[in-house]
Design a protein around this motif. Structure first.
Motif, PDB file in Angstrom:
ATOM      1  N   LYS A  84       0.843  -1.198   0.000  1.00 56.86           N
ATOM      2  CA  LYS A  84       0.000   0.000   0.000  1.00 56.86           C
ATOM      3  C   LYS A  84       0.874   1.241   0.000  1.00 56.86           C
ATOM      4  CE  LYS A  84      -2.370  -1.640   3.763  1.00 56.86           C
ATOM      5  NZ  LYS A  84      -3.306  -1.528   4.881  1.00 56.86           N
ATOM      6  N   LEU A  85       0.260   2.347  -0.380  1.00 56.35           N
ATOM      7  CA  LEU A  85       0.875   3.650  -0.185  1.00 56.35           C
ATOM      8  C   LEU A  85       0.457   4.136   1.191  1.00 56.35           C
ATOM      9  CD1 LEU A  85       0.155   5.259  -3.672  1.00 56.35           C
ATOM     10  CD2 LEU A  85       2.235   4.093  -2.911  1.00 56.35           C
ATOM     11  N   LEU A  86       1.062   5.206   1.674  1.00 53.12           N
ATOM     12  CA  LEU A  86       0.722   5.700   3.009  1.00 53.12           C
ATOM     13  C   LEU A  86      -0.707   6.229   3.108  1.00 53.12           C
ATOM     14  CD1 LEU A  86       4.002   7.432   4.255  1.00 53.12           C
ATOM     15  CD2 LEU A  86       3.191   5.094   4.626  1.00 53.12           C
ATOM     16  N   ASP A  87      -1.352   6.509   1.971  1.00 53.52           N
ATOM     17  CA  ASP A  87      -2.756   6.941   2.006  1.00 53.52           C
ATOM     18  C   ASP A  87      -3.719   5.760   2.115  1.00 53.52           C
ATOM     19  OD1 ASP A  87      -2.886   5.809  -0.541  1.00 53.52           O
ATOM     20  OD2 ASP A  87      -3.245   7.706  -1.579  1.00 53.52           O
ATOM     21  N   GLY A  88      -3.159   4.543   2.189  1.00 47.73           N
ATOM     22  CA  GLY A  88      -3.974   3.342   2.350  1.00 47.73           C
ATOM     23  C   GLY A  88      -4.363   2.665   1.053  1.00 47.73           C
ATOM     24  N   LYS A 143       6.465   8.374  -8.280  1.00 42.48           N
ATOM     25  CA  LYS A 143       7.875   8.481  -7.899  1.00 42.48           C
ATOM     26  C   LYS A 143       7.974   9.011  -6.477  1.00 42.48           C
ATOM     27  CE  LYS A 143       8.872  13.068  -9.752  1.00 42.48           C
ATOM     28  NZ  LYS A 143       9.795  13.824 -10.590  1.00 42.48           N
ATOM     29  N   ASN A 144       9.066   8.669  -5.799  1.00 39.69           N
ATOM     30  CA  ASN A 144       9.343   9.080  -4.417  1.00 39.69           C
ATOM     31  C   ASN A 144       8.285   8.593  -3.423  1.00 39.69           C
ATOM     32  OD1 ASN A 144      11.715  10.494  -5.193  1.00 39.69           O
ATOM     33  ND2 ASN A 144      10.448  12.210  -5.836  1.00 39.69           N
ATOM     34  N   SER A 145       7.692   7.444  -3.676  1.00 41.09           N
ATOM     35  CA  SER A 145       6.665   6.906  -2.776  1.00 41.09           C
ATOM     36  C   SER A 145       7.252   6.061  -1.660  1.00 41.09           C
ATOM     37  CB  SER A 145       5.683   6.017  -3.559  1.00 41.09           C
ATOM     38  OG  SER A 145       4.901   6.781  -4.435  1.00 41.09           O
ATOM     39  N   VAL A 146       6.763   6.320  -0.446  1.00 43.06           N
ATOM     40  CA  VAL A 146       7.039   5.442   0.684  1.00 43.06           C
ATOM     41  C   VAL A 146       6.057   4.277   0.547  1.00 43.06           C
ATOM     42  CG1 VAL A 146       6.915   5.197   3.191  1.00 43.06           C
ATOM     43  CG2 VAL A 146       7.817   7.316   2.181  1.00 43.06           C
ATOM     44  N   LEU A 147       6.544   3.056   0.715  1.00 44.16           N
ATOM     45  CA  LEU A 147       5.707   1.867   0.550  1.00 44.16           C
ATOM     46  C   LEU A 147       5.469   1.180   1.891  1.00 44.16           C
ATOM     47  CD1 LEU A 147       7.403   0.424  -2.665  1.00 44.16           C
ATOM     48  CD2 LEU A 147       5.570   2.114  -2.487  1.00 44.16           C
ATOM     49  N   ASP A 148       4.253   0.674   2.047  1.00 45.23           N
ATOM     50  CA  ASP A 148       3.819  -0.001   3.272  1.00 45.23           C
ATOM     51  C   ASP A 148       3.440  -1.435   2.903  1.00 45.23           C
ATOM     52  OD1 ASP A 148       2.584  -0.857   5.614  1.00 45.23           O
ATOM     53  OD2 ASP A 148       0.972   0.633   5.551  1.00 45.23           O
ATOM     54  N   PHE A 149       4.313  -2.378   3.221  1.00 47.85           N
ATOM     55  CA  PHE A 149       4.073  -3.788   2.890  1.00 47.85           C
ATOM     56  C   PHE A 149       3.818  -4.597   4.153  1.00 47.85           C
ATOM     57  CE2 PHE A 149       6.381  -2.865  -1.046  1.00 47.85           C
ATOM     58  CZ  PHE A 149       5.670  -3.625  -1.970  1.00 47.85           C
ATOM     59  N   THR A 150       2.864  -5.508   4.068  1.00 51.51           N
ATOM     60  CA  THR A 150       2.694  -6.557   5.063  1.00 51.51           C
ATOM     61  C   THR A 150       3.044  -7.850   4.342  1.00 51.51           C
ATOM     62  OG1 THR A 150       0.964  -5.335   6.185  1.00 51.51           O
ATOM     63  CG2 THR A 150       1.105  -7.686   6.660  1.00 51.51           C
ATOM     64  N   VAL A 151       4.012  -8.593   4.889  1.00 56.48           N
ATOM     65  CA  VAL A 151       4.537  -9.776   4.226  1.00 56.48           C
ATOM     66  C   VAL A 151       4.459 -10.973   5.165  1.00 56.48           C
ATOM     67  CG1 VAL A 151       6.525 -10.795   3.055  1.00 56.48           C
ATOM     68  CG2 VAL A 151       6.168  -8.316   2.949  1.00 56.48           C
ATOM     69  N   ASP A 152       3.897 -12.067   4.664  1.00 58.18           N
ATOM     70  CA  ASP A 152       3.884 -13.353   5.359  1.00 58.18           C
ATOM     71  C   ASP A 152       4.945 -14.232   4.712  1.00 58.18           C
ATOM     72  OD1 ASP A 152       1.598 -12.822   7.038  1.00 58.18           O
ATOM     73  OD2 ASP A 152       0.355 -13.052   5.253  1.00 58.18           O
ATOM     74  N   LEU A 153       5.940 -14.614   5.489  1.00 56.49           N
ATOM     75  CA  LEU A 153       7.008 -15.486   4.976  1.00 56.49           C
ATOM     76  C   LEU A 153       6.588 -16.936   5.162  1.00 56.49           C
ATOM     77  CD1 LEU A 153       9.839 -15.881   3.810  1.00 56.49           C
ATOM     78  CD2 LEU A 153      10.739 -15.657   6.137  1.00 56.49           C
ATOM     79  N   ILE A 154       6.351 -17.606   4.055  1.00 51.24           N
ATOM     80  CA  ILE A 154       5.866 -18.992   4.095  1.00 51.24           C
ATOM     81  C   ILE A 154       7.025 -19.976   4.193  1.00 51.24           C
ATOM     82  CG2 ILE A 154       4.589 -20.757   2.814  1.00 51.24           C
ATOM     83  CD1 ILE A 154       2.964 -18.334   1.626  1.00 51.24           C
ATOM     84  N   SER A 155       8.040 -19.792   3.330  1.00 48.50           N
ATOM     85  CA  SER A 155       9.182 -20.704   3.365  1.00 48.50           C
ATOM     86  C   SER A 155      10.427 -20.026   2.811  1.00 48.50           C
ATOM     87  CB  SER A 155       8.885 -21.981   2.571  1.00 48.50           C
ATOM     88  OG  SER A 155       8.736 -21.685   1.186  1.00 48.50           O
TER      89      SER A 155
END
Length: 157
Positions: A84-88, A143-155
């Protein structure tokens, strides 16, 4: 014929000077400071308990996972994620688990994913300098975007 070639050469030199002068002067250090301010404000407004990595990445380990894998840029991981971007606004989301080498992704992921183990979940607040910088990789990510990631590490392999 020689006159036309010279005229054409002069045209390209002048055109290059004009377009070269009109380009934005990108300063990664200045942008990192801007991004850091945006991330700190976002964390405060959303009451997120995040840690700042020495790289400038902010992260929140939601679930640490289990194991003692030595994950690094040459590791191959399988994940589910939402970006997501910081604006959701969501710009990308895995529809199924995806597998790739950490050497093939943005630097924020290469730094952040090794902070957890398989079964873990992490939130990565990635400054643009550890993502796509002053380039837009396509629709949805300016451009110049802060990114908001939620990551599930499976393997990990």
């Amino acid at each position: 014929m020689k006159f036309q070639a010279k005229l054409l050469l002069v045209f390209f030199v002048v055109a290059g000077l004009i377009t070269g002068c009109s380009k934005d002067k990108y300063n990664a250090e200045k942008q990192a400071g801007i991004d850091d301010g945006l991330i700190v404000d976002f964390i405060k407004k959303n009451n997120i308990s995040a840690t700042k990595h020495s790289s400038g990445l902010y992260y929140q380990i939601i679930t640490p996972g289990t194991g003692d894998f030595k994950i690094n840029a040459s590791s191959t991981v399988t994940v589910n994620y939402e970006g997501k971007l910081l604006d959701g606004s969501v710009f990308d989301k895995s529809k199924q688990a995806i597998t790739f080498s950490l050497s093939q992704v943005i630097k924020g992921w290469t730094i952040g994913i090794p902070l957890i183990q398989p079964g873990g979940r992490i939130r990565l607040l990635i400054p643009s300098t550890l993502a796509y910088g002053n380039e837009s990789p396509g629709p949805g990510i300016p451009k110049n975007s802060v990114l908001d990631f939620t990551v599930d590490l499976i393997s990990v392999k």
